[in-house]
Design a protein around this motif. Structure first.
Motif, PDB file in Angstrom:
ATOM      1  N   THR A 188      13.170  15.138   6.849  1.00 25.24           N
ATOM      2  CA  THR A 188      12.855  13.574   6.781  1.00 25.24           C
ATOM      3  C   THR A 188      12.282  13.185   6.212  1.00 25.24           C
ATOM      4  OG1 THR A 188      12.524  14.085   9.494  1.00 25.24           O
ATOM      5  CG2 THR A 188      11.781  12.205   9.217  1.00 25.24           C
ATOM      6  N   LEU A 189      13.042  12.520   5.330  1.00 22.50           N
ATOM      7  CA  LEU A 189      12.006  11.279   4.325  1.00 22.50           C
ATOM      8  C   LEU A 189      11.479  10.339   4.659  1.00 22.50           C
ATOM      9  CD1 LEU A 189      14.328  12.090   1.230  1.00 22.50           C
ATOM     10  CD2 LEU A 189      12.499  13.072   1.425  1.00 22.50           C
ATOM     11  N   PRO A 190      10.271  10.078   4.703  1.00 21.04           N
ATOM     12  CA  PRO A 190       9.385   8.604   5.829  1.00 21.04           C
ATOM     13  C   PRO A 190       9.732   7.716   4.531  1.00 21.04           C
ATOM     14  CG  PRO A 190       7.844  10.497   5.000  1.00 21.04           C
ATOM     15  CD  PRO A 190       9.348  10.801   4.168  1.00 21.04           C
ATOM     16  N   PRO A 191       9.729   6.540   5.051  1.00 21.34           N
ATOM     17  CA  PRO A 191       9.468   5.337   3.861  1.00 21.34           C
ATOM     18  C   PRO A 191       8.465   4.766   2.908  1.00 21.34           C
ATOM     19  CG  PRO A 191       8.349   4.579   6.056  1.00 21.34           C
ATOM     20  CD  PRO A 191       8.828   6.139   6.071  1.00 21.34           C
ATOM     21  N   LEU A 192       9.069   4.894   1.819  1.00 23.50           N
ATOM     22  CA  LEU A 192       8.173   4.463   0.561  1.00 23.50           C
ATOM     23  C   LEU A 192       7.234   6.005   0.651  1.00 23.50           C
ATOM     24  CD1 LEU A 192       8.027   0.682   0.681  1.00 23.50           C
ATOM     25  CD2 LEU A 192       9.297   1.692  -0.698  1.00 23.50           C
ATOM     26  N   ALA A 193       7.748   6.938   0.958  1.00 21.59           N
ATOM     27  CA  ALA A 193       6.566   7.970   0.195  1.00 21.59           C
ATOM     28  C   ALA A 193       7.231   8.837  -0.293  1.00 21.59           C
ATOM     29  CB  ALA A 193       6.983   8.745   2.123  1.00 21.59           C
ATOM     30  N   VAL A 194       6.350   9.778  -0.302  1.00 21.58           N
ATOM     31  CA  VAL A 194       6.906  11.776  -1.271  1.00 21.58           C
ATOM     32  C   VAL A 194       6.226  12.067  -0.073  1.00 21.58           C
ATOM     33  CG1 VAL A 194       6.065  12.868  -3.175  1.00 21.58           C
ATOM     34  CG2 VAL A 194       6.294  10.128  -4.149  1.00 21.58           C
TER      35      VAL A 194
ATOM     36  N   VAL B 108       8.321  21.889  -3.806  1.00 22.80           N
ATOM     37  CA  VAL B 108       9.651  21.405  -3.605  1.00 22.80           C
ATOM     38  C   VAL B 108       8.746  19.689  -3.453  1.00 22.80           C
ATOM     39  CG1 VAL B 108      11.992  20.761  -2.127  1.00 22.80           C
ATOM     40  CG2 VAL B 108      11.424  22.811  -2.299  1.00 22.80           C
ATOM     41  N   VAL B 109       9.402  18.939  -4.304  1.00 21.78           N
ATOM     42  CA  VAL B 109       9.101  17.081  -4.402  1.00 21.78           C
ATOM     43  C   VAL B 109      10.140  15.959  -3.991  1.00 21.78           C
ATOM     44  CG1 VAL B 109       8.117  15.385  -5.547  1.00 21.78           C
ATOM     45  CG2 VAL B 109       7.711  17.952  -5.903  1.00 21.78           C
ATOM     46  N   ALA B 110      10.036  15.871  -2.789  1.00 29.05           N
ATOM     47  CA  ALA B 110      10.660  15.027  -2.932  1.00 29.05           C
ATOM     48  C   ALA B 110      10.699  13.190  -1.973  1.00 29.05           C
ATOM     49  CB  ALA B 110      12.062  15.138  -1.048  1.00 29.05           C
ATOM     50  N   VAL B 111      11.212  12.105  -2.725  1.00 27.10           N
ATOM     51  CA  VAL B 111      10.418  11.135  -2.927  1.00 27.10           C
ATOM     52  C   VAL B 111      11.566   9.769  -2.963  1.00 27.10           C
ATOM     53  CG1 VAL B 111       9.883   9.330  -4.489  1.00 27.10           C
ATOM     54  CG2 VAL B 111      10.027  11.580  -5.452  1.00 27.10           C
ATOM     55  N   ASN B 112      11.217   8.961  -1.617  1.00 21.89           N
ATOM     56  CA  ASN B 112      12.183   7.611  -0.482  1.00 21.89           C
ATOM     57  C   ASN B 112      11.060   6.966  -1.516  1.00 21.89           C
ATOM     58  OD1 ASN B 112      13.545   6.021   0.327  1.00 21.89           O
ATOM     59  ND2 ASN B 112      13.076   6.701   2.560  1.00 21.89           N
ATOM     60  N   PHE B 113      12.640   6.166  -2.406  1.00 24.04           N
ATOM     61  CA  PHE B 113      11.441   4.922  -3.085  1.00 24.04           C
ATOM     62  C   PHE B 113      11.635   3.309  -1.764  1.00 24.04           C
ATOM     63  CE2 PHE B 113      12.059   7.296  -6.985  1.00 24.04           C
ATOM     64  CZ  PHE B 113      10.704   7.667  -7.506  1.00 24.04           C
TER      65      PHE B 113
ATOM     66  N   PHE C  77       0.626  -1.559  -0.627  1.00 24.48           N
ATOM     67  CA  PHE C  77       0.562   0.139  -0.214  1.00 24.48           C
ATOM     68  C   PHE C  77       0.625   0.723   0.372  1.00 24.48           C
ATOM     69  CE2 PHE C  77      -3.622  -2.666   1.383  1.00 24.48           C
ATOM     70  CZ  PHE C  77      -4.707  -2.239   0.340  1.00 24.48           C
ATOM     71  N   ALA C  78       2.198   1.149   0.848  1.00 30.82           N
ATOM     72  CA  ALA C  78       2.125   2.419   0.273  1.00 30.82           C
ATOM     73  C   ALA C  78       3.877   2.184  -0.206  1.00 30.82           C
ATOM     74  CB  ALA C  78       4.075   2.154   1.484  1.00 30.82           C
ATOM     75  N   ASN C  79       3.706   1.675  -0.979  1.00 28.84           N
ATOM     76  CA  ASN C  79       4.338   2.231  -2.814  1.00 28.84           C
ATOM     77  C   ASN C  79       3.296   1.991  -3.392  1.00 28.84           C
ATOM     78  OD1 ASN C  79       7.648   0.808  -3.569  1.00 28.84           O
ATOM     79  ND2 ASN C  79       6.775  -0.819  -2.291  1.00 28.84           N
ATOM     80  N   LEU C  80       2.161   1.749  -3.330  1.00 30.41           N
ATOM     81  CA  LEU C  80       1.047   1.843  -3.999  1.00 30.41           C
ATOM     82  C   LEU C  80       0.781   3.585  -4.235  1.00 30.41           C
ATOM     83  CD1 LEU C  80      -1.383   1.652  -6.546  1.00 30.41           C
ATOM     84  CD2 LEU C  80      -2.407   0.692  -4.575  1.00 30.41           C
ATOM     85  N   ARG C  81       0.719   4.076  -2.742  1.00 34.20           N
ATOM     86  CA  ARG C  81       0.545   5.634  -2.634  1.00 34.20           C
ATOM     87  C   ARG C  81       1.437   6.776  -3.407  1.00 34.20           C
ATOM     88  NH1 ARG C  81      -0.595   3.396   2.643  1.00 34.20           N
ATOM     89  NH2 ARG C  81       1.710   4.298   3.751  1.00 34.20           N
ATOM     90  N   LEU C  82       2.837   5.745  -3.616  1.00 34.24           N
ATOM     91  CA  LEU C  82       3.827   6.192  -3.905  1.00 34.24           C
ATOM     92  C   LEU C  82       4.095   6.143  -5.642  1.00 34.24           C
ATOM     93  CD1 LEU C  82       7.035   6.876  -3.423  1.00 34.24           C
ATOM     94  CD2 LEU C  82       7.684   5.150  -3.503  1.00 34.24           C
TER      95      LEU C  82
ATOM     96  N   LEU D  44       1.896  18.040   1.613  1.00 33.77           N
ATOM     97  CA  LEU D  44       1.461  16.627   1.307  1.00 33.77           C
ATOM     98  C   LEU D  44       2.359  15.986   1.865  1.00 33.77           C
ATOM     99  CD1 LEU D  44      -0.801  14.792  -0.375  1.00 33.77           C
ATOM    100  CD2 LEU D  44       1.082  13.759  -0.896  1.00 33.77           C
ATOM    101  N   ASN D  45       2.203  14.921   2.349  1.00 31.45           N
ATOM    102  CA  ASN D  45       3.012  13.579   3.328  1.00 31.45           C
ATOM    103  C   ASN D  45       2.392  11.870   2.659  1.00 31.45           C
ATOM    104  OD1 ASN D  45       4.641  12.026   4.235  1.00 31.45           O
ATOM    105  ND2 ASN D  45       5.369  12.778   6.142  1.00 31.45           N
ATOM    106  N   SER D  46       3.193  11.391   1.618  1.00 33.53           N
ATOM    107  CA  SER D  46       2.315  10.574   1.521  1.00 33.53           C
ATOM    108  C   SER D  46       2.121   9.287   2.432  1.00 33.53           C
ATOM    109  CB  SER D  46       2.437   9.660   0.631  1.00 33.53           C
ATOM    110  OG  SER D  46       3.708   9.479   0.366  1.00 33.53           O
ATOM    111  N   ASP D  47       3.075   9.577   3.536  1.00 29.10           N
ATOM    112  CA  ASP D  47       2.847   8.717   4.831  1.00 29.10           C
ATOM    113  C   ASP D  47       1.760   8.162   6.064  1.00 29.10           C
ATOM    114  OD1 ASP D  47       4.453   5.936   5.922  1.00 29.10           O
ATOM    115  OD2 ASP D  47       5.389   7.725   7.692  1.00 29.10           O
ATOM    116  N   SER D  48       0.909   9.919   5.805  1.00 26.10           N
ATOM    117  CA  SER D  48       0.441  10.400   6.811  1.00 26.10           C
ATOM    118  C   SER D  48      -0.544   8.795   7.140  1.00 26.10           C
ATOM    119  CB  SER D  48      -0.748  11.630   6.292  1.00 26.10           C
ATOM    120  OG  SER D  48      -1.442  11.945   7.345  1.00 26.10           O
ATOM    121  N   THR D  49      -0.634   8.894   8.571  1.00 25.11           N
ATOM    122  CA  THR D  49      -1.614   7.731   9.326  1.00 25.11           C
ATOM    123  C   THR D  49      -3.892   8.616   8.309  1.00 25.11           C
ATOM    124  OG1 THR D  49      -2.186   9.577  10.622  1.00 25.11           O
ATOM    125  CG2 THR D  49      -0.439   7.850  11.363  1.00 25.11           C
ATOM    126  N   HIS D  50      -3.390   9.226   8.021  1.00 28.92           N
ATOM    127  CA  HIS D  50      -4.601   9.987   7.459  1.00 28.92           C
ATOM    128  C   HIS D  50      -4.835   9.353   6.037  1.00 28.92           C
ATOM    129  CE1 HIS D  50      -7.843  12.239   5.944  1.00 28.92           C
ATOM    130  NE2 HIS D  50      -7.601  12.761   4.752  1.00 28.92           N
TER     131      HIS D  50
END
Length: 623
Positions: A609-615, A547-552, A444-449, A574-580
């Motif tokens: 801070t770059l969260p895991p598998l996130a933008v 600014v966009v930063a991606v951690n694959f 799911f993290a990869n899909l959000r990414l 936006l942080n795609s690793d948000s619990t939301h």
């Protein structure tokens, strides 16, 4: 226009409204039928009004142009009919459906029916007026690709009709932040499993979902809600059904006689003879019909690559070169240019979008500079590279970093749409979520990414239905989407993210106003393959930027330093690793300060801070 002039233009390949001339036209005295069958010795109209008996209503020839005509007093709106054609040379008798029919009986029936002139009263004059001056190149364009028969269904399995879809699909698409709905082909087709890509009625909306006026009401309601509607249109091939276009008058009329020119072996379909004047009139008139009579906002043209190349999916000896000895289909090229010139000239603001999978040059450049004249082109390279990369185990992504950087080398050579389309979730390819590696959380993290990667990469957007909430199963035209999945937090989180991404793309000029311009994109760092991290700036025409930063990878990174254009406060928009969205909620506390000090050849820097598998998307705070 007189009948003689209409036929003259038709035979010249220049009648783009041949539907006014050919087909079935109810009148006070009955119905006038006209059909092009130049190699016929006799043509009759047969139908439920004469017991399907040939010779009762014999048509007469209008001369050397090959058109036949009859006025049938007994036929009126709703009458079923076909043409009985006797071939001039062989004497064979064929029973064929009307190529210009405006309606067909519900499958498995295949007879046409006479359609009364539309009584629908449109309410979208303001929409069309605004569309005519729409600056689409610098506006957000975010397309929701829909198969009308399987988006949602009744409990008993029946598909929704157009007016029922209007009540459900339109509010959903608006709430999710899409700008357009694109319908998979709704031109009449006999086989559900073809999804409409093997059309037999080029002027008839399929009867599966209601009447032609029901379709008009659906499109009108979309326009009232601020949604454009695009039609997936298929001029590249047609099926071999013996009651339809194939060998229509006993000869290869719409197709080529030689299978090396006229047959798609992969699909078992015929290729249109684009060099024949009457075939060009037929296809141009079909495109004109949908845009004029149904107010579609554009056409996505299917399988353009198969039209452009004579050797498409053929081995040596299985194709014939053009008159110069080359592999280019010169007649198809001319047709596509005529099509685009006609659409842009007669329907201001309407779009044409090519599904073209090769490196053919200038697909989306004007015809007057040598281009094909499309508004946009699907970026199949971006789609294939992205999905190949995302399917890799994150542990090995560092060795394939070029798959997510190479796209910028050619990103502005065309006006690109970034598609995550139906083609990627059928024929054993699984769903988007099913392609993602790792355990359930990582998938799911990869899909959000992936969804954020599409949203923040330059180019207009397209998402096939179900991808926006992580449909688990491969799509099937025989059932509705798995809406029950939204009861699960992970799927609901993906849907919330998709909606937020769509709205950010729509609302922030930095994310859409320079989708087609190099000036709209700037790498911060594209070389950190060791950490599988990418970072970049998106610039708006108004000077705004994000600014966009991606951690694959699934490894969080703290204190990751980026160079930025100026110091000050940057909000984490936006942080795609948000619990939301179903993530772990690792981030930057809502905002971060950039300090003055050169880094990466920029005057300021911030430690992120770059969260895991996130933008992460950051936006500077301006005074």
């Amino acid at each position: 226009m007189t009948l003689a002039h209409a036929q003259y233009l038709f035979n010249e390949g220049r009648n783009v409204q041949a539907y006014h001339f050919l087909g079935a036209h109810p009148q006070l005295e009955g119905t006038a039928f006209r059909v092009w069958a130049p190699n016929a010795a006799q043509v009759s109209v047969v139908g439920d009004f004469n017991g399907w008996q040939g010779g009762v209503h014999v048509m007469h020839s209008l001369g050397r142009g090959g058109v036949w005509e009859a006025l049938v007093p007994e036929a009126g709106p709703g009458s079923l009919y076909r043409f009985e054609i006797t071939n001039r040379d062989s004497g064979a008798v064929l029973t064929k459906s009307d190529p210009y029919a405006r309606g067909f009986e519900l499958r498995p029936g295949s007879a046409a029916y006479v359609v009364a002139p539309s009584q629908y009263r449109w309410g979208d004059a303001q929409w069309l007026q605004q569309r005519a001056s729409w600056d689409w190149q610098h506006a957000p364009l975010n397309i929701y690709e829909v198969h009308a028969g399987s988006w949602m269904r009744h409990a008993d399995g029946r598909p929704y009709l157009w007016r029922e879809l209007a009540e459900r699909l339109i509010p959903y698409a608006v709430a999710q932040g899409y700008t357009h709905i694109e319908l998979l082909p709704i031109t009449e087709h006999p086989l559900d499993e073809s999804w409409g890509y093997q059309a037999t009625g080029y002027f008839a909306p399929t009867s599966r979902y209601g009447s032609p006026d029901d379709l008009r009401a659906f499109i009108d309601a979309c326009h009232a809600a601020g949604l454009g509607v695009l039609l997936d249109w298929v001029p590249g091939h047609f099926p071999q059904d013996d009651w339809a276009l194939a060998r229509f008058d006993g000869t290869a009329l719409y197709e080529h006689e030689d299978p090396r020119l006229g047959l798609h072996a992969d699909w078992g379909t015929h290729i249109f003879n684009y060099g024949r004047h009457e075939v060009r009139s037929f296809l141009l008139s079909s495109a004109h019909w949908w845009l004029a009579e149904f107010h579609f906002d554009g056409l996505r043209v299917d399988a353009v690559a198969s039209m452009l190349y004579l050797d498409y999916s053929r081995e040596p000896g299985q194709w014939l070169p053009n008159r110069h000895g080359g592999r280019e289909n010169l007649e198809a090229i001319d047709f596509l240019r005529e099509l685009n010139t006609m659409v842009h000239g007669e329907f201001p603001g309407a779009l044409t979008i090519a599904e073209e999978s090769t490196a053919w040059p200038q697909v989306s450049r004007p015809t007057y500079v040598g281009g094909l004249g499309f508004s946009m082109k699907w970026n199949m390279g971006w789609m294939n590279d992205s999905l190949r990369y995302f399917q890799r185990d994150p542990l090995f992504r560092r060795w394939h970093h070029d798959e997510v950087t190479f796209g910028q080398v050619y990103a502005y050579s065309e006006n690109f749409v970034l598609p995550l389309s139906h083609d990627e979730v059928v024929h054993g390819k699984g769903s988007l979520s099913g392609k993602m590696p790792g355990d359930a959380w990582q998938r799911f993290a990869n899909l959000r990414l992936l969804l954020a990667w599409q949203a923040f990469t330059p180019g207009k957007k397209l998402m096939f239905m179900g991808g926006e909430f992580g449909q688990s199963r491969e799509w099937s035209e025989g059932r509705e989407l798995d809406w029950e999945l939204l009861a699960e937090p992970a799927h609901a989180g993906v849907q919330r993210l998709a909606g937020d991404l769509n709205r950010l793309y729509r609302d922030l000029p930095a994310l859409h106003s320079q989708d087609f311009a190099r000036e709209g994109f700037e790498w911060i760092d594209c070389h950190d393959s060791e950490h599988s991290v990418l970072s970049w700036l998106r610039w708006g025409r108004d000077g705004s930027f994000v600014v966009v930063a991606v951690n694959f990878t699934p490894t969080p990174l703290t204190g990751y330093r980026l160079g930025v254009p100026h110091p000050g406060r940057y909000v984490e928009v936006l942080n795609s690793d948000s619990t939301h969205y179903g993530g772990s909620d690792l981030g930057n506390g809502g905002a971060i300060e950039a300090a003055l000090g050169e880094w990466m050849r920029r005057p300021a820097n911030l430690a992120i801070t770059l969260p895991p598998l996130a933008v992460v998307l950051l936006r500077p705070v301006t005074a």
